[in-house]
Design a protein around this motif. Structure first.
Motif, PDB file in Angstrom:
ATOM      1  N   GLU A 532       0.790  -1.229   0.000  1.00 14.09           N
ATOM      2  CA  GLU A 532       0.000   0.000   0.000  1.00 14.09           C
ATOM      3  C   GLU A 532       0.822   1.280   0.000  1.00 14.09           C
ATOM      4  OE1 GLU A 532      -2.697  -0.215   3.272  1.00 14.09           O
ATOM      5  OE2 GLU A 532      -3.738  -1.989   2.495  1.00 14.09           O
ATOM      6  N   LYS A 533       2.062   1.207   0.501  1.00 12.54           N
ATOM      7  CA  LYS A 533       2.862   2.448   0.603  1.00 12.54           C
ATOM      8  C   LYS A 533       4.239   2.240  -0.013  1.00 12.54           C
ATOM      9  CE  LYS A 533       0.364   4.007   4.723  1.00 12.54           C
ATOM     10  NZ  LYS A 533       0.483   4.388   6.162  1.00 12.54           N
ATOM     11  N   VAL A 534       5.262   2.168   0.821  1.00 13.52           N
ATOM     12  CA  VAL A 534       6.617   1.956   0.302  1.00 13.52           C
ATOM     13  C   VAL A 534       7.502   1.405   1.414  1.00 13.52           C
ATOM     14  CG1 VAL A 534       7.188   4.400   0.725  1.00 13.52           C
ATOM     15  CG2 VAL A 534       8.636   3.026  -0.798  1.00 13.52           C
ATOM     16  N   GLY A 535       8.268   0.378   1.071  1.00 11.78           N
ATOM     17  CA  GLY A 535       9.180  -0.237   2.033  1.00 11.78           C
ATOM     18  C   GLY A 535      10.587  -0.307   1.476  1.00 11.78           C
ATOM     19  N   VAL A 536      11.555  -0.345   2.375  1.00  7.43           N
ATOM     20  CA  VAL A 536      12.958  -0.465   1.985  1.00  7.43           C
ATOM     21  C   VAL A 536      13.560  -1.662   2.701  1.00  7.43           C
ATOM     22  CG1 VAL A 536      13.690   1.166   3.784  1.00  7.43           C
ATOM     23  CG2 VAL A 536      15.172   0.744   1.813  1.00  7.43           C
ATOM     24  N   ILE A 537      14.410  -2.400   1.991  1.00  8.64           N
ATOM     25  CA  ILE A 537      14.982  -3.637   2.526  1.00  8.64           C
ATOM     26  C   ILE A 537      16.460  -3.724   2.164  1.00  8.64           C
ATOM     27  CG2 ILE A 537      14.269  -4.928   0.468  1.00  8.64           C
ATOM     28  CD1 ILE A 537      13.911  -7.403   2.266  1.00  8.64           C
ATOM     29  N   ASP A 538      17.252  -4.251   3.080  1.00  5.62           N
ATOM     30  CA  ASP A 538      18.680  -4.459   2.844  1.00  5.62           C
ATOM     31  C   ASP A 538      18.874  -5.791   2.128  1.00  5.62           C
ATOM     32  OD1 ASP A 538      21.417  -4.567   2.859  1.00  5.62           O
ATOM     33  OD2 ASP A 538      21.629  -4.773   5.034  1.00  5.62           O
ATOM     34  N   LEU A 539      19.352  -5.737   0.879  1.00  7.80           N
ATOM     35  CA  LEU A 539      19.575  -6.937   0.071  1.00  7.80           C
ATOM     36  C   LEU A 539      21.055  -7.166  -0.212  1.00  7.80           C
ATOM     37  CD1 LEU A 539      16.667  -6.424  -2.501  1.00  7.80           C
ATOM     38  CD2 LEU A 539      16.692  -7.963  -0.532  1.00  7.80           C
ATOM     39  N   THR A 540      21.907  -6.562   0.598  1.00  7.00           N
ATOM     40  CA  THR A 540      23.353  -6.641   0.369  1.00  7.00           C
ATOM     41  C   THR A 540      23.889  -8.066   0.271  1.00  7.00           C
ATOM     42  OG1 THR A 540      23.677  -4.501   1.429  1.00  7.00           O
ATOM     43  CG2 THR A 540      25.601  -5.924   1.305  1.00  7.00           C
ATOM     44  N   PRO A 541      23.329  -9.062   1.004  1.00  7.61           N
ATOM     45  CA  PRO A 541      23.908 -10.407   0.917  1.00  7.61           C
ATOM     46  C   PRO A 541      23.872 -11.057  -0.463  1.00  7.61           C
ATOM     47  CG  PRO A 541      22.638 -10.194   2.926  1.00  7.61           C
ATOM     48  CD  PRO A 541      22.369  -8.964   2.116  1.00  7.61           C
ATOM     49  N   PHE A 542      23.140 -10.519  -1.422  1.00  4.21           N
ATOM     50  CA  PHE A 542      23.189 -11.089  -2.770  1.00  4.21           C
ATOM     51  C   PHE A 542      24.645 -11.293  -3.196  1.00  4.21           C
ATOM     52  CE2 PHE A 542      18.998  -8.969  -4.401  1.00  4.21           C
ATOM     53  CZ  PHE A 542      18.267 -10.020  -3.878  1.00  4.21           C
ATOM     54  N   GLY A 543      24.914 -12.423  -3.871  1.00  5.56           N
ATOM     55  CA  GLY A 543      26.208 -12.611  -4.511  1.00  5.56           C
ATOM     56  C   GLY A 543      26.244 -11.798  -5.793  1.00  5.56           C
ATOM     57  N   LYS A 544      27.365 -11.096  -6.050  1.00  2.00           N
ATOM     58  CA  LYS A 544      27.430 -10.173  -7.175  1.00  2.00           C
ATOM     59  C   LYS A 544      28.758 -10.328  -7.919  1.00  2.00           C
ATOM     60  CE  LYS A 544      26.732  -7.094  -3.932  1.00  2.00           C
ATOM     61  NZ  LYS A 544      26.105  -7.777  -2.803  1.00  2.00           N
ATOM     62  N   PHE A 545      28.695 -10.549  -9.226  1.00  2.00           N
ATOM     63  CA  PHE A 545      29.889 -10.718 -10.048  1.00  2.00           C
ATOM     64  C   PHE A 545      29.812  -9.808 -11.268  1.00  2.00           C
ATOM     65  CE2 PHE A 545      28.335 -15.123  -8.905  1.00  2.00           C
ATOM     66  CZ  PHE A 545      28.948 -15.160  -7.669  1.00  2.00           C
ATOM     67  N   ILE A 546      30.956  -9.286 -11.680  1.00  2.00           N
ATOM     68  CA  ILE A 546      31.078  -8.576 -12.946  1.00  2.00           C
ATOM     69  C   ILE A 546      31.817  -9.485 -13.922  1.00  2.00           C
ATOM     70  CG2 ILE A 546      32.047  -6.579 -14.167  1.00  2.00           C
ATOM     71  CD1 ILE A 546      29.818  -5.775 -12.358  1.00  2.00           C
ATOM     72  N   VAL A 547      31.193  -9.762 -15.050  1.00  2.00           N
ATOM     73  CA  VAL A 547      31.799 -10.584 -16.098  1.00  2.00           C
ATOM     74  C   VAL A 547      31.967  -9.715 -17.337  1.00  2.00           C
ATOM     75  CG1 VAL A 547      31.572 -12.639 -17.543  1.00  2.00           C
ATOM     76  CG2 VAL A 547      30.698 -12.666 -15.194  1.00  2.00           C
ATOM     77  N   LYS A 548      33.190  -9.595 -17.829  1.00  2.00           N
ATOM     78  CA  LYS A 548      33.428  -8.795 -19.028  1.00  2.00           C
ATOM     79  C   LYS A 548      34.603  -9.377 -19.798  1.00  2.00           C
ATOM     80  CE  LYS A 548      36.146  -5.347 -16.455  1.00  2.00           C
ATOM     81  NZ  LYS A 548      36.246  -3.905 -16.112  1.00  2.00           N
ATOM     82  N   GLY A 549      34.757  -8.921 -21.021  1.00  2.00           N
ATOM     83  CA  GLY A 549      35.833  -9.412 -21.863  1.00  2.00           C
ATOM     84  C   GLY A 549      35.326  -9.847 -23.216  1.00  2.00           C
ATOM     85  N   LYS A 550      36.262 -10.209 -24.080  1.00  2.00           N
ATOM     86  CA  LYS A 550      35.946 -10.540 -25.467  1.00  2.00           C
ATOM     87  C   LYS A 550      34.917 -11.648 -25.596  1.00  2.00           C
ATOM     88  CE  LYS A 550      39.143 -12.665 -27.877  1.00  2.00           C
ATOM     89  NZ  LYS A 550      38.530 -13.897 -28.398  1.00  2.00           N
ATOM     90  N   ASP A 551      34.996 -12.653 -24.710  1.00  2.00           N
ATOM     91  CA  ASP A 551      34.104 -13.818 -24.830  1.00  2.00           C
ATOM     92  C   ASP A 551      32.980 -13.824 -23.801  1.00  2.00           C
ATOM     93  OD1 ASP A 551      35.654 -14.814 -26.902  1.00  2.00           O
ATOM     94  OD2 ASP A 551      36.907 -16.025 -25.573  1.00  2.00           O
ATOM     95  N   SER A 552      32.704 -12.681 -23.175  1.00  2.00           N
ATOM     96  CA  SER A 552      31.724 -12.675 -22.085  1.00  2.00           C
ATOM     97  C   SER A 552      30.342 -13.113 -22.557  1.00  2.00           C
ATOM     98  CB  SER A 552      31.647 -11.288 -21.441  1.00  2.00           C
ATOM     99  OG  SER A 552      31.279 -10.315 -22.399  1.00  2.00           O
ATOM    100  N   HIS A 553      29.885 -12.577 -23.694  1.00  2.00           N
ATOM    101  CA  HIS A 553      28.557 -12.943 -24.201  1.00  2.00           C
ATOM    102  C   HIS A 553      28.518 -14.420 -24.579  1.00  2.00           C
ATOM    103  CE1 HIS A 553      24.852 -12.860 -26.486  1.00  2.00           C
ATOM    104  NE2 HIS A 553      24.632 -11.616 -26.085  1.00  2.00           N
ATOM    105  N   LYS A 554      29.575 -14.879 -25.209  1.00  2.00           N
ATOM    106  CA  LYS A 554      29.659 -16.284 -25.613  1.00  2.00           C
ATOM    107  C   LYS A 554      29.634 -17.215 -24.401  1.00  2.00           C
ATOM    108  CE  LYS A 554      32.765 -19.453 -28.110  1.00  2.00           C
ATOM    109  NZ  LYS A 554      34.085 -19.556 -28.797  1.00  2.00           N
ATOM    110  N   LEU A 555      30.371 -16.840 -23.356  1.00  2.00           N
ATOM    111  CA  LEU A 555      30.404 -17.643 -22.126  1.00  2.00           C
ATOM    112  C   LEU A 555      29.022 -17.734 -21.499  1.00  2.00           C
ATOM    113  CD1 LEU A 555      31.762 -19.012 -19.626  1.00  2.00           C
ATOM    114  CD2 LEU A 555      32.100 -16.682 -18.730  1.00  2.00           C
TER     115      LEU A 555
END
Length: 870
Positions: A532-555
């Motif tokens: 009905e209104k608005v809530g805020v939640i701490d979701l920091t425990p999510f695992g987070k990775f950055i994947v980049k490079g020439k073959d990132s899309h292929k991988l």
């Protein structure tokens, strides 16, 4: 009482080194003379035996787990299996173990490990010709309080859909199985036929005989000195007798596991605990029995007791303030010569348990003590072993940290051998994943948790259990200090995350129960807030990775069954196993061309990263992968007023047209750089905000200030779980895991079988689809009273077990209990009536159309459609 104290004191003065085992025949024989002869006949040094220079698998450690690995791999057809034992087989924790075997385990899939172990032990003697000393008189877990009876009903609810026999029995049956009990306080028992005990030494030797029979090579007196990885992912395993080039290594080194891990830079969180048990001489009342006594576990007094020959064997688990850790081995290493030695026994530590055991089993008062054993058993922080391939290094596997190695050995050997041979686990066992720990698992935390786990061995096992020793770790989010005193915190992969928040008048604190408890009302309040209104939640425990490079899309196209999102967009994708099971669920955002943000659940961080790294190595992909889990905090903001709150803090257009669903933008929020992703994790209008940890508190406080007029407040993970379920969202680890395929889980929308890339599991899914499904995930409403489904409860139809729930919660919007459940295809139609067992009672349920409550994007779409028609 005086007699037993005196006898124990006399025993403590004896030279235990001459015979440290337990008496044997006719139940089991471990006499010093026969053991020495057997060890001499079995002992094999590398002298006179050809040294192997190469191996497919090298197993390090010759306890029961190590030889089980060798046996299973060799039996499965693997050539060149080598086991290296530092001194002699069983040295370590195996030889002095009490040898208990039980089908029971409160965990769901660890029941399978126990089942496979016992079924192997029943046939091993016939297969190998080696006696194992298996006895199966059954066991009883004794309930002497009403809450224990509830716990047993809870466990029965979670067992009926498994193959293991288990029964809730009354005092009369208990007395029949153990006639020497004082029944004054006994209310009920959890009876498991087929339980019992086995001779650990004989078991190990039989497994070793089987391993050799199928072609494995076992070297005694062959300590590993150096482990050196090669550039092609293999290992050079160095010993004083030579070096073996191995395709993979498996650490099964027991309390030496830390030393082995340190050779390659790991600090495995394992620590030895002093465990004591007492063996009596012949007791006339025991000798007079016509059949062997069932093993008993007195849960309130925290000990196990079983028959040993014509006497009894009794083993307590001391309270956490009394039990002893061998923490010097963590600091200084295991003494080089320690193998088949014991610790000094300590009478004071166990006397409270001795007295309670004598009250429950009065014949103990007159018993003579012939042996006291105090030896090291290895604990992890949560008491579960570390089983599987390890993240951060190639082809290094662990099977370590076994507090109950005898009952786990057979099943774990089978589980890991199938994983190694087939390239995927045979079923889900993520609770034992070695990658559930990380650098945050430091020595003080490990010691505090191991002490807690040992002392809590027999505490009541509630749903939503929390244990607080060693907390918080170094893993705290940027808003932890702001939130820690405002609600009940949960522990997620080292992180503290709010479960629910307090308001004046609430019954606060952690108060576990099998029924609805103090959090039930406040969680409803939080669900109403988000809707009905608005809530805020701490979701920091999510695992987070950055994947980049020439073959990132292929991988990623190879790893995931969904198509990859375009730049600035997000989707939900699944990694599958080769056989088409769901290995992981990940949110993927393409931040820039070829640069992807992957977000997974807190408990899946290194579990998923290891799978990705393995594919990178095997496929030779040119990519860079960075784990940013601890660098980036995450705040979720959700509810109909969330857009108004964010718009006050940024110049970015936050309207529906300016920021569409499943889009991502980098914005300035309260003057801080934030990566915002429009997503609907609760089913309501919402965003995930990815923020540098150092800026997280400032952004949170700015949102709270900006949202005052919109009614902003905090909500926790319990409310999120309820909102998830009523919107029909599947959860990884519940509705989907390595026990399920995505088609039966209803994930068809995310599985793109027609995409060009040959993603892992694609061929298997095509075959599954062609053959048709046998079961289906169904959405059910349950007519309950003061209890709600949690998941893993048994589902009944016409008096027969037909399936199991996967998760459940109370829907505050519809005011009824909801659950997901796997049911046979013929019972998965709308309106089908079934029963869900909760705490020993079967509640009526029926299959309903999902979702019960439409998500915010769906409601918006339907409203627009209705308006256009009007």
């Amino acid at each position: 009482m005086a007699r037993i104290l005196n006898l124990i004191r006399v025993q403590l003065r004896r030279d235990l080194a001459s015979c440290r085992g337990v008496a044997g025949q006719p139940l089991r024989t471990i006499s010093c003379t026969s053991r020495k002869q057997a060890e001499e006949s079995d002992a094999s040094s590398v002298l006179g035996k050809r040294w192997k220079d190469t191996a497919e698998t090298v197993i390090i450690g010759g306890g029961c787990v190590g030889v089980s690995m060798a046996y299973h791999l060799a039996k499965a057809g693997m050539k060149d299996v080598v086991l290296l034992e530092k001194t002699e087989l069983t040295a370590g924790s195996t030889w002095h173990a009490a040898g208990l075997t039980t089908y029971y385990h409160p965990g769901i899939n660890l029941k399978k490990i126990h089942y496979d172990s016992i079924k192997l032990y029943e046939t091993l003697e016939a297969e190998t010709g080696q006696a194992v000393g298996l006895h199966q008189p059954g066991s009883i877990r004794i309930a002497s309080t009403p809450i224990r009876v509830d716990e047993m009903k809870y466990q029965m609810t979670r067992t009926h859909w498994h193959v293991t026999e288990q029964y809730l029995i009354g005092p009369e049956k208990i007395q029949e199985l153990f006639p020497l009990l004082n029944m004054d306080k006994v209310l009920a028992g959890l009876y498991t036929p087929g339980d019992g005990h086995i001779d650990p030494y004989s078991l190990t030797m039989a497994l070793a005989a089987g391993a050799r029979m199928y072609g494995a090579q076992i070297y005694n007196n062959a300590p590993v000195t150096i482990l050196k990885p090669t550039s092609d992912g293999k290992w050079d395993v160095q010993t004083s007798h030579g070096t073996i080039r191995a395709n993979r290594i498996v650490n099964t080194a027991g309390f030496w596991a830390r030393e082995v891990g340190k050779m390659i830079g790991f600090e495995h969180p394992t620590i030895p605990v002093h465990h004591q048990y007492v063996v009596t001489a012949t007791i006339p009342e025991v000798k007079a029995l016509k059949k062997e006594l069932a093993v008993i576990r007195d849960l309130e007094a925290s000990y196990y007791l079983r028959q040993e020959r014509d006497g009894l064997l009794f083993g307590p688990y001391e309270k956490m303030e009394k039990m002893v850790l061998q923490d010097s081995w963590v600091r200084d290493g295991v003494p080089p010569g320690f193998g088949k030695e014991l610790f000094e026994s300590d009478l004071d530590r166990i006397m409270e348990h001795v007295e309670k055991a004598m009250e429950m089993v009065p014949v103990l008062k007159k018993a003579d003590i012939i042996n006291i054993v105090s030896g090291p058993i290895t604990y992890t922080p949560d008491l579960l072993p570390m089983v599987g391939p390890h993240c951060g290094v190639r082809n290094y596997w662990t099977a370590i940290g076994f507090g109950y190695g005898i009952i786990h050995a057979g099943g774990i050997g089978k589980f890991l051998s199938e994983w190694i041979m087939n390239g995927e686990p045979p079923y889900d066992l993520i609770e034992c994943d070695p990658n559930r720990y990380g650098k945050w698992t430091d020595v003080p935390f490990m010691c505090a948790k191991a002490r807690e786990s040992y002392g809590f061995n027999n505490v009541v096992g509630y749903p939503k259990e929390e244990r607080f020793a060693g907390r918080p770790t170094c893993r705290t989010s940027g808003v932890y200090e702001l939130l820690k005193d405002k609600g009940s915190m949960g522990f997620h992969a080292g992180w503290e995350q709010p479960h629910w928040f307090y308001k004046p008048g609430d019954d606060i604190g952690y108060k576990p129960s099998f029924q609805r408890t103090n959090w039930f009302g406040p969680v409803g309040r939080e669900c109403k807030l988000v809707m009905e209104k608005v809530g805020v939640i701490d979701l920091t425990p999510f695992g987070k990775f950055i994947v980049k490079g020439k073959d990132s899309h292929k991988l990623l196209d190879r790893l995931f069954a969904n198509t990859m999102p375009k730049v600035g967009m997000t989707n939900i994708s699944h990694m599958l196993t080769p056989s088409g099971k769901v290995y992981a669920e990940v949110t993927i955002t393409q931040l820039a061309l070829g640069e992807f943000l992957l977000v997974t659940g807190s408990g899946s961080e290194l579990h998923d990263l290891r799978w990705i790294e393995t594919e990178v190595a095997q496929g030779g992909y040119d990519v860079d992968i960075t784990n940013v889990t601890e660098d980036i905090g995450v705040l979720g903001i959700a509810g109909p007023n969330s857009r108004k709150v964010l718009q006050k803090l940024t110049n970015e257009d936050m309207s529906e047209a300016g920021f569409k669903f499943l889009h991502c933008k980098s914005i300035q929020l309260a003057g801080k750089p934030v990566r915002a992703i429009r997503i609907s994790y609760t089913g309501e209008l919402g965003w995930e905000l990815y923020i540098d940890q150092k800026d997280m508190a400032a952004v949170y406080l700015a949102m709270v200030e900006a949202g005052k007029d919109e009614g902003i407040d905090n909500f926790g993970t319990y409310a999120m779980a309820s909102l998830r379920l009523e919107k029909g969202f599947r959860g990884w680890g519940a509705e989907m895991n390595c026990d399920t395929n995505p088609l039966e889980a209803g994930l068809d929308y995310f599985i793109k079988l027609n995409k060009p890339a040959d993603f892992i599991g694609k061929a298997a899914l095509q075959e599954i689809k062609a053959k048709g499904l046998k079961r289906k995930l169904s959405y059910i409403a349950v007519n309950t009273d003061d209890i709600d489904p949690e998941g893993n409860e048994t589902v009944w139809y016409n008096g027969k077990v037909v399936g199991n729930t996967t998760s459940g919660a109370y829907s505050y919007s519809s005011q009824q209990s909801l659950a997901f459940a796997y049911l046979p295809l013929e019972l998965s139609t709308l309106g089908q009536k079934v029963e869900v067992e909760l705490l020993g009672k079967k509640y009526p349920a029926n299959i309903i159309q999902e979702p019960l409550i439409h998500t915010e994007p769906t409601r918006t779409r339907l409203q627009k459609k209705a308006q256009s028609k009007a």
